[in-house]
Design a protein around this motif. Structure first.
Motif, PDB file in Angstrom:
ATOM      1  N   LYS B 153      -0.529   5.257  13.145  1.00 41.56           N
ATOM      2  CA  LYS B 153      -0.252   3.768  12.529  1.00 41.56           C
ATOM      3  C   LYS B 153      -1.997   3.992  11.557  1.00 41.56           C
ATOM      4  O   LYS B 153      -1.337   2.781  11.260  1.00 41.56           O
ATOM      5  CB  LYS B 153      -0.808   2.874  13.937  1.00 41.56           C
ATOM      6  N   VAL B 154      -2.722   4.549  10.949  1.00 39.45           N
ATOM      7  CA  VAL B 154      -3.041   4.074  10.588  1.00 39.45           C
ATOM      8  C   VAL B 154      -3.535   4.941   8.856  1.00 39.45           C
ATOM      9  O   VAL B 154      -3.335   4.655   8.017  1.00 39.45           O
ATOM     10  CB  VAL B 154      -4.418   4.489  10.363  1.00 39.45           C
ATOM     11  N   ILE B 155      -2.146   6.150   8.922  1.00 38.27           N
ATOM     12  CA  ILE B 155      -1.520   6.233   7.527  1.00 38.27           C
ATOM     13  C   ILE B 155      -1.270   4.958   6.756  1.00 38.27           C
ATOM     14  O   ILE B 155      -1.151   5.062   5.219  1.00 38.27           O
ATOM     15  CB  ILE B 155      -0.303   7.280   8.382  1.00 38.27           C
ATOM     16  N   GLY B 156       0.134   4.707   7.516  1.00 40.95           N
ATOM     17  CA  GLY B 156       0.426   3.115   6.590  1.00 40.95           C
ATOM     18  C   GLY B 156      -0.572   2.784   6.420  1.00 40.95           C
ATOM     19  O   GLY B 156      -0.760   2.491   4.681  1.00 40.95           O
ATOM     20  N   PRO B 157      -1.569   1.718   6.842  1.00 41.40           N
ATOM     21  CA  PRO B 157      -2.275   0.970   6.231  1.00 41.40           C
ATOM     22  C   PRO B 157      -3.311   1.917   5.074  1.00 41.40           C
ATOM     23  O   PRO B 157      -4.258   1.050   4.433  1.00 41.40           O
ATOM     24  CB  PRO B 157      -3.285   0.289   7.038  1.00 41.40           C
ATOM     25  N   LEU B 158      -3.627   3.102   5.434  1.00 37.99           N
ATOM     26  CA  LEU B 158      -5.200   3.920   4.687  1.00 37.99           C
ATOM     27  C   LEU B 158      -4.375   4.009   3.276  1.00 37.99           C
ATOM     28  O   LEU B 158      -4.826   4.074   2.343  1.00 37.99           O
ATOM     29  CB  LEU B 158      -5.783   4.913   4.931  1.00 37.99           C
ATOM     30  N   THR B 159      -2.752   4.648   3.008  1.00 33.98           N
ATOM     31  CA  THR B 159      -2.635   5.348   2.088  1.00 33.98           C
ATOM     32  C   THR B 159      -1.367   4.394   1.111  1.00 33.98           C
ATOM     33  O   THR B 159      -1.844   4.340  -0.101  1.00 33.98           O
ATOM     34  CB  THR B 159      -1.023   6.596   2.404  1.00 33.98           C
ATOM     35  N   ASP B 160      -1.105   2.967   1.601  1.00 34.21           N
ATOM     36  CA  ASP B 160      -0.514   1.535   0.948  1.00 34.21           C
ATOM     37  C   ASP B 160      -0.728   0.993   1.363  1.00 34.21           C
ATOM     38  O   ASP B 160      -0.579   0.060   2.032  1.00 34.21           O
ATOM     39  CB  ASP B 160       0.784   2.221   1.636  1.00 34.21           C
ATOM     40  N   PRO B 161      -1.856   0.754   0.915  1.00 40.70           N
ATOM     41  CA  PRO B 161      -2.846  -0.793   1.625  1.00 40.70           C
ATOM     42  C   PRO B 161      -2.098  -1.718   0.961  1.00 40.70           C
ATOM     43  O   PRO B 161      -2.756  -2.853   1.552  1.00 40.70           O
ATOM     44  CB  PRO B 161      -4.188  -0.764   0.768  1.00 40.70           C
ATOM     45  N   THR B 162      -1.761  -2.175  -0.265  1.00 43.05           N
ATOM     46  CA  THR B 162      -1.449  -3.242  -1.114  1.00 43.05           C
ATOM     47  C   THR B 162      -0.078  -4.216   0.255  1.00 43.05           C
ATOM     48  O   THR B 162       0.123  -4.702  -0.014  1.00 43.05           O
ATOM     49  CB  THR B 162      -0.841  -3.209  -2.271  1.00 43.05           C
ATOM     50  N   ALA B 163       0.143  -2.845   0.880  1.00 46.91           N
ATOM     51  CA  ALA B 163       1.714  -3.290   2.076  1.00 46.91           C
ATOM     52  C   ALA B 163       0.780  -3.866   3.545  1.00 46.91           C
ATOM     53  O   ALA B 163       1.305  -3.966   4.571  1.00 46.91           O
ATOM     54  CB  ALA B 163       2.284  -1.838   2.360  1.00 46.91           C
ATOM     55  N   HIS B 164      -0.554  -3.450   3.356  1.00 51.19           N
ATOM     56  CA  HIS B 164      -1.200  -4.124   4.550  1.00 51.19           C
ATOM     57  C   HIS B 164      -2.476  -5.396   4.330  1.00 51.19           C
ATOM     58  O   HIS B 164      -3.326  -4.801   4.697  1.00 51.19           O
ATOM     59  CB  HIS B 164      -1.754  -2.812   5.359  1.00 51.19           C
ATOM     60  N   GLY B 165      -2.491  -6.006   3.346  1.00 53.22           N
ATOM     61  CA  GLY B 165      -3.697  -6.722   2.714  1.00 53.22           C
ATOM     62  C   GLY B 165      -4.918  -6.142   2.187  1.00 53.22           C
ATOM     63  O   GLY B 165      -6.383  -6.385   2.021  1.00 53.22           O
ATOM     64  N   GLY B 166      -4.925  -5.109   1.823  1.00 54.14           N
ATOM     65  CA  GLY B 166      -5.334  -4.266   0.928  1.00 54.14           C
ATOM     66  C   GLY B 166      -5.183  -4.514  -0.311  1.00 54.14           C
ATOM     67  O   GLY B 166      -3.796  -4.861  -1.048  1.00 54.14           O
ATOM     68  N   SER B 167      -6.238  -3.957  -1.410  1.00 56.56           N
ATOM     69  CA  SER B 167      -5.720  -3.461  -2.902  1.00 56.56           C
ATOM     70  C   SER B 167      -5.751  -2.534  -2.533  1.00 56.56           C
ATOM     71  O   SER B 167      -6.575  -1.483  -2.365  1.00 56.56           O
ATOM     72  CB  SER B 167      -6.646  -4.559  -3.377  1.00 56.56           C
ATOM     73  N   ALA B 168      -4.977  -1.956  -4.099  1.00 54.18           N
ATOM     74  CA  ALA B 168      -4.578  -0.324  -4.259  1.00 54.18           C
ATOM     75  C   ALA B 168      -5.939   0.228  -4.958  1.00 54.18           C
ATOM     76  O   ALA B 168      -5.836   1.349  -4.404  1.00 54.18           O
ATOM     77  CB  ALA B 168      -3.989  -0.878  -5.673  1.00 54.18           C
TER      78      ALA B 168
END
Lengths: 105, 442
Positions: B153-168
């Protein structure tokens, strides 16, 4: 009156304080099932050491289980137990006790 | 990278359904294990990997679940004697009927998975590259009784942060290996695979992937392994983030084992941590650790032969103390998540091989004691997140003593031992914050 394991498992009402003779007589079906389960054992891989420091060694356990499911005879244990006077009674939570009187008293 | 695909189903399509055949066939169900026997040492190729468990193995698991012989009920109304009969029966009943391993396989097989032989053992790993440039590579290490399932479940947020509230700028390339003896990795047949050796293997893995600047993350066994990478100054390693840090100082460690009295100069927070550790010990929460360290083979027989026994043994871990068996379907890990993990242990027959890591660690002792884990030898930057429901809550004062180059310390407000599993978004946000300064300085 003699109770066996089979009787013990039923929920027949018993006189709580009575001391009843007891004999072990496991149904053959249970022994067959035990042998079946032993033979169906799924084993782990072998320990990575040459001694028992990681626990009972695989080959040792396998050999014991093989003997257990083939030559070992629970009925001999039953016979030894049933040669002894055994009784059962309800003492709060404990239900089974051995009582062997010394011949010298 | 090699593109060889090992289809287990075709290699073992004639696997007989009989128990006898299974007991032989299962040892070679996975390409990981089959190939480990064939790969010459020194081989450095990286092969693509897919999970395809033969149907016969799943049928056998279900048959064994249905044939479970149960003990009588515990004599207490809580889990103080271990996993409670009623709860385990309900879980196992679901496992043997509605649970579907093929969904777990599908989840894994949408991810790029690979296999490579390192130091004589095949290492399985998930490797997801971010689409963002300058993503920071991170190798994330699971522990026991976890697996790669914990980290999905952390693969998405870590590799694709812009889809999870982070920046590129927060993006990571993610490498998630299965520990030797765990999951689809090979099983060491020799001793010596302790956290230090695994750390060297991980450094080799990152080198093979071409990473010259990367970070490492771990909780549970992932902590000593990530810490050993830092202690060894693995080439290219910039720093580590850990969520079960080895912070207990010597005088407190002595008190915990009864070799000294509790120091009198502790702060209130430190004293509370000591008392919590002592209470936890008295409740038997470390019994599993003692048993696995002393007799992994013995523990393994029952857990290898009985699915219910395996489930009960895995759920004995104090990290599952607050788990509600999926009562709230929105709370992670769900019932299926935990069964994915347990089923992975079952299908790969790794209950015993996984336990040996404790034996290998043996003489080193507690993973939370600073001296035991030689934290004083770590010069690289260390970041720590404390998740409040973990097996202990190290105070910052101890963390600063243990790690001389502590660049980040944050106690968050939720989450426990399986942080990545329980709070994937928060866990990912912590990794972004923890490693931000290392990106900038390099």
């Amino acid at each position: 009156m003699t109770e066996t394991i089979a009787a013990q498992r039923s929920n027949q009402p018993v006189d709580d304080n009575a001391i009843r003779p007891f004999r072990v007589n496991v149904p053959e079906g249970e022994l067959t099932e035990l042998r079946r389960r032993i033979k169906a054992t799924r084993w782990p891989d072998r320990e990575t050491v040459g001694d028992a420091t990681q626990g009972v060694q695989l080959a040792t356990t396998e050999a014991l289980a093989r003997y257990w499911s083939t030559e070992y005879d629970w009925r001999k244990a039953e016979a030894r137990l049933n040669a002894l006077p055994q009784f059962i009674t309800q003492v709060d939570w404990a239900r089974h006790s051995f009582h062997s009187r010394s011949l010298e008293t | 990278m090699g593109s060889v695909r090992f289809s287990v189903a075709t290699r073992h399509s004639s696997l007989a359904a009989s128990v006898a055949a299974l007991s032989v066939g299962l040892s070679c169900v996975f390409a990981a294990y089959c190939h480990a026997q064939a790969t010459p040492t020194g081989e450095t190729t990286i092969r693509a990997f897919k999970v395809e468990v033969p149907q016969a193995a799943i049928d056998d698991l279900r048959r064994r679940i249905a044939a479970t012989r149960w003990p009588d009920k515990e004599t207490v109304v809580d889990r103080s004697q271990g996993v409670q009969l009623g709860k385990l029966q309900e879980l196992v009943r679901y496992w043997g009927s509605s649970y579907d391993w093929r969904k777990a396989e599908a989840k894994l097989n949408v991810l790029p998975q690979f296999m490579t032989n390192i130091d004589g053992v095949d290492i399985h790993f998930i490797h997801v590259r971010s689409r963002h440039k300058n993503a920071l590579p991170v190798i994330i290490t699971h522990g026991w009784p976890g697996s790669i399932i914990e980290q999905l479940k952390v693969i998405g947020p870590l590799t694709d942060p812009t889809a999870h509230g982070g920046s590129a700028e927060d993006a990571f390339d993610v490498v998630i290996p299965s520990l030797p003896g765990y999951g689809f990795s090979g099983k060491p047949t020799v001793t010596g695979w302790d956290p230090d050796r695994i750390a060297r293997a991980w450094a080799e893995l990152m080198k093979r992937l071409g990473y010259t600047r990367y970070v490492a993350q771990g909780g549970d066994w992932g902590t000593p392994i990530s810490s050993a990478m830092a202690r060894q100054n693995a080439p290219g390693l910039l720093g580590i983030h850990i969520n079960l840090p080895a912070t207990v100082p010597p005088e407190v460690a002595a008190a915990l084992v009864g070799a000294a009295s509790v120091p009198t100069d502790l702060t209130d927070k430190e004293r509370a941590v000591v008392e919590a550790l002592m209470t936890s010990g008295k409740q038997g929460n470390l019994a599993y650790f003692t048993m696995l360290t002393a007799r992994p083979q013995t523990v393994g027989y029952g857990a290898t032969d009985s699915p219910a026994g395996l489930a009960a043994w895995i759920l004995v871990h104090p990290g599952f103390a607050q788990w509600t068996y999926g009562a709230d379907p929105d709370k992670t890990p769900t019932k299926d998540d935990v069964l994915d993990d347990i089923t992975l242990y079952w299908l790969t027959n790794t209950a015993t091989s996984a336990s040996r890591l404790y034996w290998e660690n043996g003489a080193r002792g507690s993973v939370i004691v600073a001296a035991a884990q030689k934290t004083g030898e770590i010069a690289l930057p260390v970041a720590i997140t404390v998740f409040p429901e973990d097996v202990y809550r190290p105070p910052e004062t101890w963390a600063r003593r243990a790690y001389r180059n502590l660049i980040y310390f944050h106690e968050v407000d939720k989450g426990g031992h399986f942080a990545a599993w329980e709070q994937p978004e928060l866990f990912s946000a912590e990794l972004r914050a923890a490693f931000r300064s290392l990106r900038q300085s390099n």
